[in-house]
Design a protein around this motif. Structure first.
Motif, mmCIF file in Angstrom:
data_model
loop_
_atom_site.group_PDB
_atom_site.id
_atom_site.type_symbol
_atom_site.label_atom_id
_atom_site.label_comp_id
_atom_site.label_asym_id
_atom_site.label_seq_id
_atom_site.Cartn_x
_atom_site.Cartn_y
_atom_site.Cartn_z
ATOM 1 N N THR A 147 20.142 -94.105 9.421
ATOM 2 C CA THR A 147 19.095 -93.079 9.414
ATOM 3 C C THR A 147 17.735 -93.604 8.960
ATOM 4 O OG1 THR A 147 19.689 -92.321 7.176
ATOM 5 C CG2 THR A 147 20.813 -91.264 9.035
ATOM 6 N N GLY A 148 17.531 -94.908 9.085
ATOM 7 C CA GLY A 148 16.241 -95.483 8.673
ATOM 8 C C GLY A 148 15.059 -94.915 9.431
ATOM 9 N N ASP B 11 20.115 -86.041 15.505
ATOM 10 C CA ASP B 11 19.353 -84.824 15.781
ATOM 11 C C ASP B 11 19.831 -83.670 14.899
ATOM 12 O OD1 ASP B 11 17.785 -86.073 17.670
ATOM 13 O OD2 ASP B 11 18.991 -85.413 19.374
ATOM 14 N N ASP B 12 21.170 -83.573 14.679
ATOM 15 C CA ASP B 12 21.708 -82.555 13.768
ATOM 16 C C ASP B 12 21.069 -82.692 12.394
ATOM 17 O OD1 ASP B 12 23.647 -81.333 15.498
ATOM 18 O OD2 ASP B 12 25.017 -83.010 15.134
ATOM 19 N N LEU B 13 20.947 -83.936 11.946
ATOM 20 C CA LEU B 13 20.409 -84.198 10.615
ATOM 21 C C LEU B 13 18.906 -83.928 10.562
ATOM 22 C CD1 LEU B 13 20.953 -85.213 7.756
ATOM 23 C CD2 LEU B 13 20.689 -87.549 8.605
ATOM 24 N N HIS C 252 15.514 -90.339 0.860
ATOM 25 C CA HIS C 252 14.965 -89.550 1.969
ATOM 26 C C HIS C 252 13.978 -88.489 1.480
ATOM 27 C CE1 HIS C 252 16.751 -90.779 5.771
ATOM 28 N NE2 HIS C 252 17.893 -91.002 5.161
ATOM 29 N N GLY C 253 13.805 -88.373 0.176
ATOM 30 C CA GLY C 253 12.851 -87.396 -0.352
ATOM 31 C C GLY C 253 13.412 -85.996 -0.430
ATOM 32 N N LEU D 239 11.711 -93.270 7.831
ATOM 33 C CA LEU D 239 10.344 -93.674 8.166
ATOM 34 C C LEU D 239 9.486 -92.482 8.578
ATOM 35 C CD1 LEU D 239 10.811 -96.996 10.156
ATOM 36 C CD2 LEU D 239 9.486 -96.686 8.056
ATOM 37 N N ALA D 240 10.109 -91.529 9.285
ATOM 38 C CA ALA D 240 9.380 -90.350 9.757
ATOM 39 C C ALA D 240 9.250 -89.267 8.696
ATOM 40 C CB ALA D 240 10.077 -89.778 10.992
ATOM 41 N N GLY D 241 9.952 -89.420 7.569
ATOM 42 C CA GLY D 241 9.929 -88.376 6.538
ATOM 43 C C GLY D 241 10.582 -87.091 6.994
ATOM 44 N N ALA D 242 11.551 -87.204 7.906
ATOM 45 C CA ALA D 242 12.137 -86.016 8.532
ATOM 46 C C ALA D 242 12.908 -85.137 7.560
ATOM 47 C CB ALA D 242 13.061 -86.445 9.682
#
Length: 201
Positions: free
Chosen positions: A98-99, A68-70, A139-140, A103-106
């Motif tokens: 953190t996969g 959640d921090d990330l 992670h973009g 996937l969510a592009g978070a």
């Protein structure tokens, strides 16, 4: 209820304290930027056994990171001592979990960078920084380094690279951060925080 203030997550693993000291200096740089806070977190060590190696809250130092921090950060700085020219296993272990965020592009579109400490001056500082950038790219995230417009980068005789802050700790008694290393850590934190504000617009 007000929304939490945006923050740069400063995530590190440290064995002898030098990487933790760098994290605190980077946080000082973040604090120079109005509207952005620093959140310092660490990762627990890993063990070859499958049982828990450490209690869920460390006895000293920064709290352990959660995903959640990330996910909620506006920017990210990751730090590790070098291990054969790569990041240490505990930080890599966390990133490997953190996969779901990938996937969510978070983390896509958020700025990120890396910092490191090494026992020898040419002991893998730049390869460690570059290896830490690979999962950030996946992670973009938008990479942030240290430009040569920072005078300390051209003047340092210890650590400091355009790829991110670094520290030369020595192989005997651990050396403290040099004045130039401290300046570069703070400059990196400030640069990352300013980018986070701009990219959040």
């Amino acid at each position: 209820m007000t929304a939490p203030a945006p923050y740069v997550l400063i995530l590190y693993y440290s064995r002898t304290g030098q990487t933790a000291d760098m994290a605190n200096r980077i946080a000082r740089g973040v604090a120079r930027v109005t509207g952005m806070q620093a959140r310092i977190r660490s990762v627990p060590p890993v063990a070859p056994e499958t049982t828990s190696a450490v209690p869920p809250v460390p006895d000293k130092g920064a709290p352990y990171v959660s995903k959640d921090d990330l996910a909620a950060c506006s920017g990210l700085a990751i730090g590790s001592p070098t291990r054969f020219g790569n990041m240490a296993a505990p930080l890599k272990h966390f990133l490997d979990t953190t996969g779901d965020l990938w996937l969510a592009g978070a983390l896509a579109g958020k700025p990120a960078g890396a910092f490191t400490s090494t026992g020898s001056l040419h002991g893998g500082q730049e390869t460690t920084l570059l290896s830490m950038m690979l999962p950030l790219l996946h992670h973009g995230m938008v990479l942030c380094g240290l430009p040569y417009s920072e005078p300390a980068l051209g003047a340092t005789t210890t650590g400091g690279t355009p790829y991110g802050p670094s520290h030369f700790a020595g192989t005997g008694e651990q050396l403290p951060l040099s004045e130039h290393e401290q300046i570069l850590c703070q400059a990196f934190g400030e640069r990352l925080a300013r980018l986070a504000l701009k990219l959040a617009d």
